[in-house]
Structure formats: C-alpha cells, structure tokens
Design a protein around this motif. Structure first.
Motif, PDB file in Angstrom:
ATOM      1  N   GLN A  12      34.561  35.877  10.160  1.00  0.00           N
ATOM      2  CA  GLN A  12      34.792  34.546   9.570  1.00  0.00           C
ATOM      3  C   GLN A  12      33.926  34.343   8.341  1.00  0.00           C
ATOM      4  N   VAL A  13      32.626  34.629   8.475  1.00  0.00           N
ATOM      5  CA  VAL A  13      31.708  34.317   7.380  1.00  0.00           C
ATOM      6  C   VAL A  13      31.824  35.349   6.269  1.00  0.00           C
ATOM      7  N   ASP A  14      31.934  36.643   6.615  1.00  0.00           N
ATOM      8  CA  ASP A  14      32.027  37.632   5.529  1.00  0.00           C
ATOM      9  C   ASP A  14      33.308  37.436   4.719  1.00  0.00           C
ATOM     10  N   GLY A  32      31.850  47.696   6.184  1.00  0.00           N
ATOM     11  CA  GLY A  32      32.118  47.518   7.609  1.00  0.00           C
ATOM     12  C   GLY A  32      32.889  48.695   8.158  1.00  0.00           C
ATOM     13  N   ARG A  33      33.338  48.532   9.401  1.00  0.00           N
ATOM     14  CA  ARG A  33      34.048  49.628  10.033  1.00  0.00           C
ATOM     15  C   ARG A  33      35.405  49.821   9.379  1.00  0.00           C
ATOM     16  N   PRO A  34      35.957  51.049   9.314  1.00  0.00           N
ATOM     17  CA  PRO A  34      35.435  52.250   9.961  1.00  0.00           C
ATOM     18  C   PRO A  34      34.348  52.989   9.153  1.00  0.00           C
ATOM     19  N   ASP A  37      29.359  51.749  10.167  1.00  0.00           N
ATOM     20  CA  ASP A  37      29.174  51.212  11.514  1.00  0.00           C
ATOM     21  C   ASP A  37      27.701  50.842  11.657  1.00  0.00           C
ATOM     22  N   LEU A  38      27.458  49.566  11.891  1.00  0.00           N
ATOM     23  CA  LEU A  38      26.070  49.091  11.923  1.00  0.00           C
ATOM     24  C   LEU A  38      25.253  49.711  13.055  1.00  0.00           C
ATOM     25  N   SER A  39      25.933  50.299  14.026  1.00  0.00           N
ATOM     26  CA  SER A  39      25.169  50.976  15.081  1.00  0.00           C
ATOM     27  C   SER A  39      24.790  52.397  14.656  1.00  0.00           C
ATOM     28  N   SER A  58      23.355  39.950   4.954  1.00  0.00           N
ATOM     29  CA  SER A  58      23.579  40.557   6.264  1.00  0.00           C
ATOM     30  C   SER A  58      24.270  39.526   7.153  1.00  0.00           C
ATOM     31  N   SER A  59      25.599  39.641   7.201  1.00  0.00           N
ATOM     32  CA  SER A  59      26.403  38.643   7.940  1.00  0.00           C
ATOM     33  C   SER A  59      26.947  39.212   9.251  1.00  0.00           C
ATOM     34  N   ALA A  60      27.353  40.494   9.241  1.00  0.00           N
ATOM     35  CA  ALA A  60      28.018  41.072  10.411  1.00  0.00           C
ATOM     36  C   ALA A  60      27.100  41.068  11.625  1.00  0.00           C
ATOM     37  N   TYR A  62      27.186  41.676  16.271  1.00  0.00           N
ATOM     38  CA  TYR A  62      27.890  41.802  17.553  1.00  0.00           C
ATOM     39  C   TYR A  62      27.918  40.383  18.111  1.00  0.00           C
ATOM     40  N   THR A  63      29.082  39.697  17.970  1.00  0.00           N
ATOM     41  CA  THR A  63      29.137  38.254  18.276  1.00  0.00           C
ATOM     42  C   THR A  63      29.821  37.940  19.610  1.00  0.00           C
ATOM     43  N   ALA A  64      30.197  38.975  20.367  1.00  0.00           N
ATOM     44  CA  ALA A  64      30.833  38.727  21.676  1.00  0.00           C
ATOM     45  C   ALA A  64      29.717  38.386  22.679  1.00  0.00           C
ATOM     46  N   VAL A 125      21.359  37.924  26.069  1.00  0.00           N
ATOM     47  CA  VAL A 125      21.186  39.194  25.343  1.00  0.00           C
ATOM     48  C   VAL A 125      21.498  38.972  23.868  1.00  0.00           C
ATOM     49  N   TYR A 126      22.587  38.249  23.596  1.00  0.00           N
ATOM     50  CA  TYR A 126      22.950  37.968  22.198  1.00  0.00           C
ATOM     51  C   TYR A 126      21.792  37.296  21.476  1.00  0.00           C
ATOM     52  N   GLY A 127      21.234  36.242  22.082  1.00  0.00           N
ATOM     53  CA  GLY A 127      20.130  35.510  21.451  1.00  0.00           C
ATOM     54  C   GLY A 127      18.906  36.388  21.251  1.00  0.00           C
ATOM     55  N   THR A 129      18.813  39.680  20.960  1.00  0.00           N
ATOM     56  CA  THR A 129      19.034  40.717  19.941  1.00  0.00           C
ATOM     57  C   THR A 129      19.057  40.095  18.537  1.00  0.00           C
ATOM     58  N   LYS A 130      19.598  38.878  18.410  1.00  0.00           N
ATOM     59  CA  LYS A 130      19.586  38.213  17.097  1.00  0.00           C
ATOM     60  C   LYS A 130      18.150  37.872  16.693  1.00  0.00           C
ATOM     61  N   LEU A 131      17.323  37.490  17.669  1.00  0.00           N
ATOM     62  CA  LEU A 131      15.914  37.221  17.359  1.00  0.00           C
ATOM     63  C   LEU A 131      15.221  38.506  16.907  1.00  0.00           C
ATOM     64  N   TRP A 151      27.872  27.240  15.690  1.00  0.00           N
ATOM     65  CA  TRP A 151      29.243  26.795  15.980  1.00  0.00           C
ATOM     66  C   TRP A 151      30.173  26.943  14.769  1.00  0.00           C
ATOM     67  N   VAL A 152      30.310  28.178  14.308  1.00  0.00           N
ATOM     68  CA  VAL A 152      31.079  28.441  13.090  1.00  0.00           C
ATOM     69  C   VAL A 152      32.586  28.408  13.370  1.00  0.00           C
ATOM     70  N   TYR A 153      33.333  27.802  12.468  1.00  0.00           N
ATOM     71  CA  TYR A 153      34.791  27.829  12.581  1.00  0.00           C
ATOM     72  C   TYR A 153      35.388  27.899  11.184  1.00  0.00           C
TER      73      TYR A 153
END
Ligand code: NAP
Length: 296
Positions: A12-14, A32-34, A37-39, A58-60, A62-64, A125-127, A129-131, A151-153
């Motif tokens: 969304q943001v990128d 980005g992918r392919p 890959d940020l990993s 740096s926007s990308a 893992y947002t799940a 875990v998300y929080g 890892t983002k920290l 709360w991005v939309y």
C-alpha cells in the motif's frame, strides 16, 4: 531529479510513494521480490549499490501480523535485520534513510495517544521484530528518520476499508471489535508527508530533523467506529446499509495480540516539519470516492 530507493513493490505505502513521487517529479525506484528478497541481505546490497540513490525509504515489511507468530525467524529477517542492512548501506553511501515503523511497538496499555517519548513494549512477534528494525536503524546511522504509522488504508492493496466493503457485498451486518482505538491513516497522504521529509533531509543536515516521529491520520476511532464510518460513507454512495455489531477483543481471538490503544500523537511531526495529516473522516471520504465513484 532526486533518485529515491523505496523497498516494496506491491504494498500500500510503497505503491502510494511511487504514485505521489511521480506526481512530484521525483525518480522513485522500487525494489522487491522476486529480484530483491529482504530476507536475503546480499540481494539488498546488490540493488542499493546499483541504484545509487540519494535517499532510501524502507517501507516493505512482513505485515501478516497473525502469521508472524508462527514465522518469527522470517519476520525478524524482514522487519528487523533488513532495515539494519539498508541503514548500514545508507551510512556507507553517506545518504539518509527513512524507515517506516508501527504503533505495534507499544503495548497499548497507555490511556493517552503514544508520543515518541513513550517506551516501546511490543506484545506480538510483529511488534518485536519491527522494534528490532528501529533499533538496528538507530545503531547503524544517525542520519535516519523513523516514522511510526498506524491503521493504514488506501484504495490499493488489502486493508480494513476494502475488507469491510468486501464483506458488505454479502452481509447485512458485521461484527467488529469496539475496544481497539487507533488513528486510521490514508496511505497517499502518509506517502506525501514521507516524500516531503525525504526531500528535506537530503538537502538539510540539521540533526533536529532526524530521529523518531509519529505519522498518523488526525483524530481517533475504534475499529467499530471506523467500520460504521465506512458503511455510512458507502451508503451515501449508493451501497446498501450494513449494521455493525460491536464486540470485545477478548471475544475475538487472534493468533497475535493487538494493542488496545494504537493511537499515535503526531504533534512532533507538525512542530518539526510543519506536517499534519487530515482528519481521518475527510481522508476516508477521498478513499471511498476512489473506490466507489471512480472505481480505482
Ligand atoms: N498496514 C498497516 O496498517 C500498517 C500499520 C503500521 C505500520 N505499517 C508499516 O508501514 C509499512 C508499509 O506497510 P504497507 O501497509 O504498505 O504493507 P503491505 O501493503 O503489506 O506491503 C508490504 C510490502 O513489503 C513487501 N515484502 C514483504 N516481504 C518481503 C520480502 N521478503 N522481500 C521483499 N519485499 C517484501 C511486500 O511485497 P510482496 O508482495 O512480495 O509480499 C509489499 O510490497 C511497513 O513497514 C509496515 O510495517 C503498516
């Protein structure tokens, strides 16, 4: 023409950064992918050295948020370690880095909106890892701006607004949590603010325009309030009415815990950069026009 490297090709943001950047006459190069890959840090390094940007955004991520609970290593690699790699490359190239972070670095226990002075205490875990990403950026270079959003939309990608509109196609009522408070943030508006900051830090070495800032839509809402506003706005644009049944977060179990208070106080951004996003209700109207009237 200023060349800006943005991580993420489908988010969304990128995507908003690409669209808004082109409107401003900036050269936005998304990775980005392919290919990248940020990993896989080596793919990041190759791309940054080839592109030779004047600033990195740096926007990308893992947002799940729920899935991250069962994939903590991958979430850490993408959200924690990759921003560190990007920030070390930025330091080496002597360019600034802007890094997007999240309200999820906070526990949600505070009664007021969070300021930049509050201590992070993530509950997922998300929080966490983002920290870690924030910490790695700070450790690598002082020439950084960390921007926490919430709360991005937008009319693109997957988000709460589109999910509600999708549900409304088949349902006359939906159940939504009523005890999570946040600041809905419209991606194109956030992107315009991010790009304004990016352009400023490229030309101005002033340390007071570096550091950590909150960047969220003005005002606040519960998830249920937000859903009601979406259905009201959709109704005004010809959609059938949908009733919102409020429930407590405790009655809606998810793999990852969400902060009950995700509100961000964005005053510092206004004081330092003179930037303040619109009241979220006004931005929601713009987004609903795009989704329903112009059909984007
Ligand atoms: N969405 C929100 O409500 C929210 C709230 C607060 C903060 N944020 C933060 O804001 C930023 C932007 O979020 P967003 O809403 O734009 O996220 P998004 O729509 O989920 O997009 C995420 C982007 O990251 C990319 N990505 C994920 N894993 C990758 C990998 N291993 N290698 C390369 N690219 C990868 C995705 O590409 P693929 O299509 O290849 O997966 C996609 O382009 C993130 O840093 C996020 O943490 C978001």
């Amino acid at each position: 023409m200023m060349r800006i490297l943005v991580t993420g090709k489908n988010g969304q943001v990128d995507t908003a950064l690409q669209i808004e950047g082109e409107r401003l006459g900036l050269e936005i190069v998304r990775i980005g992918r392919p290919d990248v890959d940020l990993s896989k840090p080596e793919t990041i390094e190759t791309a940054v050295r080839e592109i030779r940007p004047e600033v990195i955004i740096s926007s990308a991520a893992y947002t799940a948020v729920d899935k991250a609970e069962s994939e903590p290593e991958l979430a850490q690699a993408v959200n924690g370690d990759a921003p560190g790699v990007l920030a070390r490359l930025a330091a080496e190239l002597d360019i600034p880095i802007l890094h997007l972070s999240t309200d999820c670095v906070f526990s949600g226990d505070k009664d007021e909106p969070y300021t930049e002075l509050d201590t992070p205490a993530p509950i997922s875990v998300y929080g966490r890892t983002k920290l870690s990403g924030e910490e790695q950026v700070r450790a690598a270079t002082d020439n950084h701006v960390i921007l926490r959003i919430s709360w991005v939309y937008s009319s693109l990608g997957s988000n709460f607004v589109k999910m509600m509109l999708h549900l409304s196609e088949t349902r006359g009522e939906v159940t939504v949590v009523a005890d999570q408070l946040g600041c809905p943030t419209y991606a194109p508006e956030a992107a315009r603010a991010v790009l304004a900051i990016a352009q400023q830090v490229v030309i101005d070495p002033d340390p007071t325009i570096r550091g950590t800032f909150h960047l969220a839509g003005e005002g606040e809402a519960t998830r249920a309030d937000f859903a009601k506003a979406i259905f009201k706005g959709a109704g005004a644009r010809g959609h059938k009415p949908v009733h919102v049944n409020p429930i407590a977060t405790a009655d809606y179990p998810t793999a990852a815990k969400r902060p009950l208070n995700a509100r961000l106080n964005s005053d510092k951004l206004d004081e330092v950069f003179g930037l303040r996003l619109e009241p979220w209700q006004d931005s929601l109207d713009v987004c609903l026009d795009e989704l329903i009237i112009t059909g984007r």
